[in-house]
Design a protein around this motif. Structure first.
Motif, PDB file in Angstrom:
ATOM      1  N   TYR A  28       4.819   3.261  -6.016  1.00  9.90           N
ATOM      2  CA  TYR A  28       4.047   4.441  -5.647  1.00  9.90           C
ATOM      3  C   TYR A  28       4.825   5.743  -5.869  1.00  9.90           C
ATOM      4  CZ  TYR A  28       0.702   1.212  -3.691  1.00  9.90           C
ATOM      5  OH  TYR A  28      -0.219   0.210  -3.550  1.00  9.90           O
ATOM      6  N   VAL A  73       2.673   8.536  -7.498  1.00 11.00           N
ATOM      7  CA  VAL A  73       1.658   9.048  -6.572  1.00 11.00           C
ATOM      8  C   VAL A  73       2.303  10.005  -5.575  1.00 11.00           C
ATOM      9  CG1 VAL A  73      -0.024   8.416  -4.803  1.00 11.00           C
ATOM     10  CG2 VAL A  73       0.249   6.982  -6.819  1.00 11.00           C
ATOM     11  N   ALA A  74       3.439   9.603  -5.024  1.00 16.86           N
ATOM     12  CA  ALA A  74       4.156  10.458  -4.073  1.00 16.86           C
ATOM     13  C   ALA A  74       4.636  11.735  -4.751  1.00 16.86           C
ATOM     14  CB  ALA A  74       5.320   9.700  -3.461  1.00 16.86           C
ATOM     15  N   SER A  83       0.841  -1.187   0.000  1.00 19.87           N
ATOM     16  CA  SER A  83       0.000   0.000   0.000  1.00 19.87           C
ATOM     17  C   SER A  83       0.882   1.244   0.000  1.00 19.87           C
ATOM     18  CB  SER A  83      -0.927   0.018   1.217  1.00 19.87           C
ATOM     19  OG  SER A  83      -0.162   0.170   2.402  1.00 19.87           O
ATOM     20  N   PHE A  84       0.252   2.386  -0.250  1.00 23.20           N
ATOM     21  CA  PHE A  84       0.977   3.654  -0.257  1.00 23.20           C
ATOM     22  C   PHE A  84       1.544   3.945   1.130  1.00 23.20           C
ATOM     23  CE2 PHE A  84       0.894   8.431  -0.300  1.00 23.20           C
ATOM     24  CZ  PHE A  84       1.963   8.577  -1.173  1.00 23.20           C
ATOM     25  N   THR A  89      10.419   7.537  -1.765  1.00 21.83           N
ATOM     26  CA  THR A  89       9.350   7.090  -2.658  1.00 21.83           C
ATOM     27  C   THR A  89       9.155   8.069  -3.807  1.00 21.83           C
ATOM     28  OG1 THR A  89       8.232   5.978  -0.835  1.00 21.83           O
ATOM     29  CG2 THR A  89       6.925   6.449  -2.771  1.00 21.83           C
TER      30      THR A  89
END
Length: 71
Positions: free
Chosen positions: A45, A48-49, A24-25, A37
């Motif tokens: 991820y 996303v980060a 997961s994130f 990250t």
């Protein structure tokens, strides 16, 4: 293979960075940290980060600009 030039390409490919899957994130941030990250791309991820980092920087920049406008 890293360093090879494929047909139609002019720039050789760089070697892939070390990459470990995260469930997961939150786990990715806990294990590799936010900077690792987002900027180090140590798990899946990273994009996303990077978007979260972009939102943080944009909010800080907007706040500074708004404060400077009121002076």
């Amino acid at each position: 293979m890293p360093g090879d030039v494929r047909d139609g390409e002019r720039i050789p490919r760089r070697p892939l960075p070390e990459f470990e899957e995260a469930a997961s994130f939150a786990e990715a941030l806990q294990r590799d940290g936010f900077i690792g990250t987002a900027l180090g791309d140590k798990n899946q991820y990273g994009p996303v980060a990077m978007m979260v980092l972009l939102l943080i920087v944009a909010a800080i920049t907007g706040t500074i600009l708004r404060l400077l406008r009121n002076l």
